[in-house]
Design a protein around this motif. Structure first.
Motif, PDB file in Angstrom:
ATOM      1  N   GLU A   1       0.825  -1.201   0.000  1.00  0.00           N
ATOM      2  CA  GLU A   1       0.000   0.000   0.000  1.00  0.00           C
ATOM      3  C   GLU A   1       0.863   1.256   0.000  1.00  0.00           C
ATOM      4  N   ASN A   2       1.940   1.232   0.791  1.00  0.00           N
ATOM      5  CA  ASN A   2       2.834   2.394   0.855  1.00  0.00           C
ATOM      6  C   ASN A   2       3.461   2.693  -0.497  1.00  0.00           C
ATOM      7  N   GLU A   3       3.865   1.644  -1.210  1.00  0.00           N
ATOM      8  CA  GLU A   3       4.461   1.821  -2.537  1.00  0.00           C
ATOM      9  C   GLU A   3       3.451   2.456  -3.490  1.00  0.00           C
ATOM     10  N   ALA A   4       2.186   2.034  -3.379  1.00  0.00           N
ATOM     11  CA  ALA A   4       1.129   2.589  -4.234  1.00  0.00           C
ATOM     12  C   ALA A   4       0.884   4.056  -3.913  1.00  0.00           C
ATOM     13  N   LEU A   5       0.841   4.391  -2.631  1.00  0.00           N
ATOM     14  CA  LEU A   5       0.614   5.779  -2.214  1.00  0.00           C
ATOM     15  C   LEU A   5       1.760   6.677  -2.653  1.00  0.00           C
ATOM     16  N   GLU A   6       2.991   6.168  -2.523  1.00  0.00           N
ATOM     17  CA  GLU A   6       4.161   6.949  -2.958  1.00  0.00           C
ATOM     18  C   GLU A   6       4.112   7.204  -4.458  1.00  0.00           C
ATOM     19  N   ALA A   7       3.727   6.190  -5.232  1.00  0.00           N
ATOM     20  CA  ALA A   7       3.660   6.338  -6.691  1.00  0.00           C
ATOM     21  C   ALA A   7       2.589   7.356  -7.082  1.00  0.00           C
ATOM     22  N   ALA A   8       1.430   7.267  -6.441  1.00  0.00           N
ATOM     23  CA  ALA A   8       0.348   8.202  -6.743  1.00  0.00           C
ATOM     24  C   ALA A   8       0.739   9.634  -6.376  1.00  0.00           C
ATOM     25  N   GLU A   9       1.382   9.787  -5.225  1.00  0.00           N
ATOM     26  CA  GLU A   9       1.827  11.119  -4.805  1.00  0.00           C
ATOM     27  C   GLU A   9       2.888  11.667  -5.742  1.00  0.00           C
ATOM     28  N   ASP A  10       3.815  10.794  -6.132  1.00  0.00           N
ATOM     29  CA  ASP A  10       4.896  11.181  -7.034  1.00  0.00           C
ATOM     30  C   ASP A  10       4.336  11.711  -8.353  1.00  0.00           C
TER      31      ASP A  10
END
Length: 418
Positions: free
Chosen positions: A159-168
């Motif tokens: 989930e953290n990887e997904a949130l980081e990608a979306a934020e990026d």
């Protein structure tokens, strides 16, 4: 006939090499080309984005057929300009190329016409995307809506990887305007493969299946790239896979484009995954894939130029293929797909006993040097996946590849299942 290829990468080298072999072709031009392409075509100093100059060149040099390689000139309407000037061109119009240029457009089209793909939502707000990701959990896939040179997809296992990608993408403009909107879709589990078809309106010529390797490092580790290797055919897939993909995906989307008033002419590339429920769409591209084109065209026995020209005239014929397996391994600059250095010599690598497609090279004095992230693709051929792999890796093992890296496991999944 005289043929013009627009582009400078490995895909364009494969096209020029094939046209050079075609008996129907008298002269091949490539704009702008690269150091390897120069062995099979006359390279012309015109950039892919110089639309007016490309049209003028085609007129002045009696070009019977132009093939546009990269996605950017298609998205900018180069095909439309060629058509307006009465020139024969193989590539979709600006409107039709939206099937690649906008992930949201492609997903909405598939949803409307019940073409099998992953469930999804689109977002321009990070907060809303974040809430959705948290509600869905991982694994989950985050995609920049627009063009991002094959690097705008993150398969997030946490989930953290997904949130980081979306934020990026949404907050930090990772891909500029291309990531002002994102698509968040369900993770699909299964065997991925690439299915390219030559299309003109409702007429379709299927090309041989291939399998691409997107991740940068062995065992599918590291970030997504434009592709680190490929092979064709994909013999371990069930025999009915291609027919199902044609009936359930390719033909319906071609008909859908016509119904939507955006008929497609060019290469429809379907990035597919074979799930328990059958083949589903991961993505569509509006042009020849890279590096799949290198291995697929290496197997083609048909006269490609004639096949394309006849298709534009409304005459459809099936392509003929060698029974051999072809495998391609990409040599990339250290650091790719992030930052990397250019202008390192590749001359000694080219001495290896295999065929190289040039992706990012240029002539520097008496030397050939790197000029991109993906630099070369080494192609090996054999009666099956094992002999093709042996040929290409034996060649690469024989040379020093300082400043470059390549995956050591291209085709290994097929080897285990053969």
């Amino acid at each position: 006939m005289n043929v013009l290829v627009v582009g400078r990468g490995g895909r364009e080298h494969a096209l020029c090499y094939k046209f050079h072999q075609d008996t129907s072709v008298s002269k091949v031009y490539c704009a702008p080309g690269n150091a390897g392409i120069a062995a099979h075509a006359e390279c012309v100093d015109i950039q892919e984005t110089d639309q007016g100059e490309l049209v003028t060149f085609a007129k002045e040099n009696n070009i019977a057929l132009t093939v546009i390689g990269p996605e950017q000139p298609l998205a900018e309407g180069l095909t439309d300009l060629f058509l307006a000037e009465g020139l024969k061109v193989f590539g979709p119009t600006k409107k039709a190329s939206a099937i690649e240029g906008s992930k949201a457009f492609a997903k909405e089209l598939m949803k409307k016409y019940s073409i099998p793909t992953a469930d999804y939502e689109t977002f321009t707000s990070f907060q809303k995307a974040s809430d959705y990701i948290k509600s869905k959990g991982a694994p989950i896939v985050i995609k920049a809506d627009g063009l991002a040179a094959g690097k705008g997809v993150v398969v997030a296992m946490t989930e953290n990887e997904a949130l980081e990608a979306a934020e990026d993408m949404l907050e930090h403009n990772r891909f500029g305007d291309s990531s002002g909107k994102i698509v968040v879709e369900d993770f699909l589990d299964g065997e991925e493969f690439s299915f390219m078809c030559l299309v003109n309106g409702g007429s379709i010529i299927p090309l041989a299946l291939a399998q691409d390797h997107k991740r940068a490092y062995d065992n599918d580790k590291g970030p997504n790239t434009g592709g680190m290797g490929a092979y064709s055919p994909v013999a371990h897939l069930p025999a009915e896979t291609e027919e199902k993909a044609m009936n359930e995906i390719i033909e319906p989307v071609v008909q859908a484009m016509m119904k939507e008033g955006t008929p497609f002419t060019g290469v429809l590339y379907a990035g597919l995954i074979l799930t328990e429920g059958g083949p589903k769409v991961i993505e569509f591209n509006a042009r020849f894939g890279d590096p799949e084109t290198q291995v697929v065209l290496h197997r083609m026995k048909s006269d490609l130029a004639l096949l394309l020209l006849n298709l534009l005239r409304g005459v459809t014929a099936q392509a003929e293929w060698s029974d051999h397996t072809v495998i391609g391994v990409v040599l990339a600059s250290e650091g790719y797909p992030g930052s990397y250095e250019k202008e390192h010599s590749v001359q000694t690598i080219l001495d290896a006993e295999t065929f190289f497609y040039h992706a990012g090279t240029k002539v520097h004095g008496s030397d050939i040097v790197s000029d991109g992230g993906r630099v070369l693709l080494a192609a090996g051929s054999g009666e099956g996946i094992e002999s093709a792999r042996d040929e290409v890796y034996r060649a690469l093992d024989s040379v020093h590849t300082d400043h470059f890296f390549y995956r050591k496991d291209i085709g290994s999944k097929a080897l285990k299942r053969s």
